[in-house]
Each structure stands twice: as structure tokens, then as C-alpha cells.
Design an enzyme around this catalytic site. Sequence first.
Site, PDB file in Angstrom:
ATOM      1  CD  GLU A 139      45.647  -4.693 -24.033  1.00 23.51           C
ATOM      2  OE1 GLU A 139      46.245  -4.674 -25.119  1.00 23.51           O
ATOM      3  OE2 GLU A 139      44.749  -5.517 -23.771  1.00 23.51           O
TER       4      GLU A 139
ATOM      5  NE  ARG B  46      35.765 -13.221 -18.188  1.00 25.34           N
ATOM      6  CZ  ARG B  46      36.128 -12.836 -19.399  1.00 25.34           C
ATOM      7  NH1 ARG B  46      37.243 -13.302 -19.918  1.00 25.34           N
ATOM      8  NH2 ARG B  46      35.386 -12.007 -20.101  1.00 25.34           N
TER       9      ARG B  46
ATOM     10  CE  LYS C  27      39.831  -4.284 -22.068  1.00 27.99           C
ATOM     11  NZ  LYS C  27      41.256  -3.933 -21.971  1.00 27.99           N
TER      12      LYS C  27
END
Length: 816
Positions: free
Chosen positions: A196, A416, A426
Site C-alpha cells: 500500500e 509475520r 505505520k
Amino acid sequence: MADITLTLSPTATPFPWAALITAYYVSANVKFEVDAAAPSLQTKASTVSDLEAILGELSPLVAQGDSTKQASFVSLAKSLPTVTAYPEVVGALDNLDDHFAYRTFLVGHSITVADLWVWSSLKGNIQALGVLKRNQHVHLSRWYSYIESLPSTQAATTALNDARATKAKSSKTASSFALGLPGAVEGQVVTRFPPEPSGYLHIGHTKAAILNQYFAAMYKGKLLIRFDDTNPAKEKAQFETTILEDLKLLDIKGDSLSHTSDYFKELHEYCVQLLKSGKGYADDTDQMQMRQERMDGIASKRRDSSPEDNLKIFEQMTSGDPAAQGWCIRAKISVDDPNKALRDPVVYRMNLLPHHRTGDKWKVYPTYDFACPIVDSMEGVTHALRTNEYRDRNPQYEWMQEALGLRKTTIWDFSRVNFVYTLLSKRKLLWFVQQGLVQGWDDPRFPTVRGIRRRGLTIEALKQYMLSQGPSQATIMLEWDGIWALNKKIIDPIAPRYWAIEKKDLVKVTLEGQSGVEAKAQPLHKKNPDVGEKTTVYGPEIYLDQEDGASFEDNEEITLMDWGNAIVKSKTKSTSGTIESIVMTLHLAGDFKKTKKKITWLTAPSDVHPLVPVTLIDYDYLISKKKLEEDDDVKDFVTPQTEFRTPAFSDANILKVKKGDIIQFERKGYFICDRAAEDGKEAEFVKIPDGKAASLASKAAGAGGAVPPEKVDVVPKTKGGAGKGGWGKSGPPSAAKSPANVLTPTKESVSKLESKSDADNGAVKEGDRLFLSDGTSGFPIPISTKMYDVKRVVGDAQGTPSSESTMYPVKSVYDV
């Protein structure tokens, strides 16, 4: 020799050492191939695969000695590998040792084939090497060490070790991915990496990117790079540029580049199809109420609206009609499925903000969960690799493709990457940027690709580490030691060596026995001459670090690296106890093997040979807790001080170092040049963690875990303390000595302790926290006892034992 190529397997048994060493000695090309059945030598004229024939081809390229003597030693070289009986091994070594008593080489006065081949035979004989290590064959050992130290021999052994390490790494990786991708067909696999464009890539993203590229290459397929730009409120064009730059840094190249926004028209049509088929509906339920209804398994009041009504509202949303504000489109999957991801998720939202690529053309945008399975299918993705945090949403992904009649995509998930003391969110990273606690998204303390590159992590180490993790499904917190230790193995063989002396309290040393200033060339890397040379200046006055000077004893013999031994004659101290100056006498005939201290130094500056000011920078973790829980506020766990700058001097050689170069300041560690010495600016070097366990603890963490910053001021301890380094570091000594760098109690905690002490006449109770002068704190250990009281048998006074004795005197045998 470019026209000669030797090919052999690094795992061949027995290994053809003679062929390898000889090939490197004559500068022939050498290729390591794991699958090579036998060694082969390719020349302009022919290709030979018999080992004896290979040696026959290489032999004439080496200096020749007396043919008769050389032939006898060549014969010995051929027989040595088969000698296994201990008496025979010792006998052969004894004969060679006697031969070398008055000789430097086996035949003549220079290296011949005999030297290379006999050395190779000994190298390949485990028993012979074991006997040599006993140091009973001094002459043979001298010759063996000399041949081993030749640049060609060093290069050959290094190349072989690298090839074996690569083979081991490949085997480990291959076994990790032994199952491969389900249903994968060679030449038809298509993977995708869909970032993204709302921030910078971090170390967590690298695993997904590397795995996607790995499998695409493994099956000779394709890797697609697609920007998931479905949220105009977050995305910016600048992040697309930086992400592409980060992927380039990672050496990841896609076969095509696309955007989800390329398919907005098609996605809109699929949403209409969903509504027409009754598999979706428009909903204006308040966001908080919708969230609660989904949690409780309650159907929306709009769930049974007709397709016609739903299409009408979607048209209003698409046109940006204010009457449609607050409406969304939801997939009609389930109301009360145990998997809450299937409880009628939102697939389209209204958003009047302009998109960075399509402008104000669209007023509605698909969610990631709706767009991803559709675009994956449209672009021909065969395998969608996702972290297992999406596992609950995998059935939703499959439902979308099923409901819309799309080609199916196989989902393959993996764990992950999470690291201790590290934030990957973020939102939280952005908070650090906005608060000015870091320099930016490329700050060396950040886990972004740019941050870890600026900290000195190599791309090769990052790729090897991520692949070594394999397709693990376990979600764990990884320590930083593994990746930094791997990084050290990669940079150590090629990092040039320099010296630096800290400015603070540097010690001036007068050297007796050195009359003038002279300069000599020294290798930048003693084990790798290809790194180049540097100029080392020798003079009668040199500088040392305070820590070294303070460690010297009077008349102690120490070694000045790249110079020789010196004896400490006298030291001068200041009133504060620091060493100001030392007088030494050079003792170059001394044995450096017998000294305990090998010291780096710099000659005092002059107009011809100046010293260059540099700054050494070290960092701690940004947060003081290994793992933040969901209800933890990051503001409560910010490490108060995370940057430590140490002013130092280096010599003029450092002026050749460019930004991004990785070097080693000997005895201080590995560093990456963050700013070169140019345009009047002082050079800055960031310390690269080396992965050692002792240097991996957060400075902000005590024995029991994190020390909340609101309780104490957290800063580094002195050398040897428990809290050294962030991401594998050791705090600079100068920073550690600063009076501000100690743990101190707050006024609140002091007043509480004082009030307790006053009330108890100074007694400190078991539950009171104590703050000690060395910066530590803790609770007193109770010393109460359950023994009953016993009255003194005689009197209350303390008895004094008599020194008299009734033993009869004995005359000493030494009295004459």
C-alpha cells in the site's frame, strides 16, 4: 589465466586440494558446482576430467625444480592421502621435518609443484593435521604455515568455504521450502507483492517481497508488483517512488508493475454484479453500531433490502450525492459465522477525497478485502502469499472469487516477522516522526528498509536471513542477534580496517626510541590484501584512548598494533584521576604473543600528517519494552535517550571513505559512513551491531524487563553493564561517563522513601525501593531470623580470647 577453467564440487570426497591450490596459484578460473560429478579442466585445446590429467595440465604452469627430486615428492604427495596408520603418518612427517631443517622449499629455492601438492596432501589428511598441531615438527610446520599464508592459498580456501556455506544455506532453504507451493506448475506460477503506497517498506514487508520473488524464480514463473491504492485518504504518489526505490535496494524486480486503481471500472462493475445477484446490500448503519452488531451476530436492518434499492443507493454513492453520505456496500455472507471476518464485511465506501492517480473521477472506492481477490484473479496470480494474520480472512477471499465466478487463486500463508523492541505499525512509526524523536523515515533506529540499510545491514544478510526463516507458521518475537551476526559474517572479510581515538581525555604518549616521523604502507585488511593499503604514520608522540591508558601497569609491556612492543615507564594523572600522559620505551624486539594488551594508537598530528575529526554514533531501541501489548500506549515506553555521539580522531586515510562504505574501527566495531568528510563537514560513522549477546540488551531494560520511563531516567551504563546497545550495540565509553547518564529516582519516589525512613528512624523496610549511587535500584533482602534468643552464659561483656599457650617451646630447625 582466462583460457583455463577448473570446475569442481565443493563437497567432493576426497576433496581435490592439489587441483584447487594449483589452479589458484597459476590464476586459472575456478567454478564450484555442487552437482559436478568429478573435477574437470577446460582449456582452449581440450577438456579433461581425470584428476591426474588435470594436474598434468596445470603442472607446467608452475616453476619446475630438479626433475628427479620433484618426481619423488610428487609421488609422496600422491601416497600421503592413503596413509592412515599412525606410525606411518608420524614417519612421513618426521622425514619431511628433517628435510626442512635446512631448506625453505622442497626442491630448489622457490615454490614448485612439489610444494603445492605435498601441502595439499597434508591438508586433506586429517591424521596428519592432528599430528602437526602438536607442534613437534617445527620445521615442517613453518613451511606448512608459509604455503597456507600465500595469497593464492588464502583465496582458494576462502572461495571453497564460501561455496560450502552457500551450499549449506541452499540446502537449508531448500529443506525449509521442501513442500513448495501447492499445485505449482513450473513455468506457470505467478506471485504478487501488493504494497500500500501509504508509507515506507519496513523489515516485515521484506519477508513477503523476498518470498514472492523466491517462489517465482523457483518455479521459473513471474512476480507482479502491484500498488494497492484503494484508500485516497492515506496514499501518496511519493510513497510509490520510495517503495520502488526500496525494492531496488532489495534487488527485487517485478515482471510487471500495476495499480489496483487500474481496475476501478472493473471493480465497480463487479460490485454491481454482487448487488444484482443479491449477494450484497447497501447499509447506512453507524460505524460503531455496525461493529457491535457484527460482534454480537445481529443482522443489519438493511440486510434484506431489495437489489433494486441497493443499486439505486450505489448509484447515488458513485455520483457523490450528499444524500448517500454515510452509506456503504456490504457483502451478504453471514450474520453469525464463528469466523467474524465472514460477518457481512464492507466492500465499498464513499470517499470524496481526490485520488492521487485518478483525481476526482471516482467517489466510491473498494476495500482491500474486495479488490484483492478480484485483481489477483484478473492478473493471473496463481498463488497469493499472505502473512497468517490474514488467515481468518482467507475464507472471505475465497468467497469473493466464488460469488463472482472468478478463476480461483491458491492462498499460501506464512508467519509475520516480529522483532523485540521494534515497532512495525505505520501509525506508531509516524508518531515518532511527527514528534521529532527521529530524523525521518530513514532514521537508523527505524525498522524501515532505508533505516536498517543506513544502520549497516546488507541486502545479502537480509535476504539470507528471511529465506532461512522458511515458511514457518509460528508467530514469535525474533531477537536481533541472528540477523546482525549473519551480517557480520558478510562484512568482516571485506571491511577495511581503520583506527579512531576518542577525543575525551585522550592520552598523550611520549615514545622513547623513536627519533622522527615516518610513514609506511600497511594493508587495510590483513587477511584480504585485495582491500588495499593505507598509510600508517609513526612518530615520537602518539595518542591513546583513556580507557587503554588507565589499564596500564608500571613497567608493563604492551603491543602497539602494526608497530611492536613498548614498555610503560611512567604515567601522569590529573587531580580527577584521569591519565594525562605516559612515557613509554619502544621494545621492538619484544614478542607480541606474550603481551596481554594490543593497543590502537594515532601519531600526534602535523601539517604533513593531520588527524581528522570524526563522530562515532551509536543507538538504542526507541522503546523500552520488548513487546508492546494492545492496551499499551507507546508514549509510556519511549526510551528517553537513544542516540549517543562520541567525538573522536582518525588519521588522514579516513578521508577516502565515502558515504555508505562499511569499515571497521579496530577494537571499536564495525561502522557505516553516514556522512563523508567533505565540504567542510565532519565525517560521521554509525555503529553496526555485531550480533553478540552481551550487546543486544536494551539500555532501558533492567533485570526484570522494561523500566518505565516515567519512573527513572534511562541512559547507558559503563562498560560491562547489563544495559548495552540497541539492536546489538555497546555504548560508547565517553557517553557512559557523562554525569547525566545515570539512573536517578524522581522527586516523587525520593520523597516517599525519605518519609518512610523518617518514620522508622532511618530503617529501610523490606518493601522500600533503594536507589544506589551506581545507578541501579532494587529492594533490600530481608535478614530477619527465626532463631530464639539465648542469654550469655557468663556476664554481659564481650570476651577476649587469651593469646597464651601451654604448648612447650620447640627450637627451630633453622637455628644454628
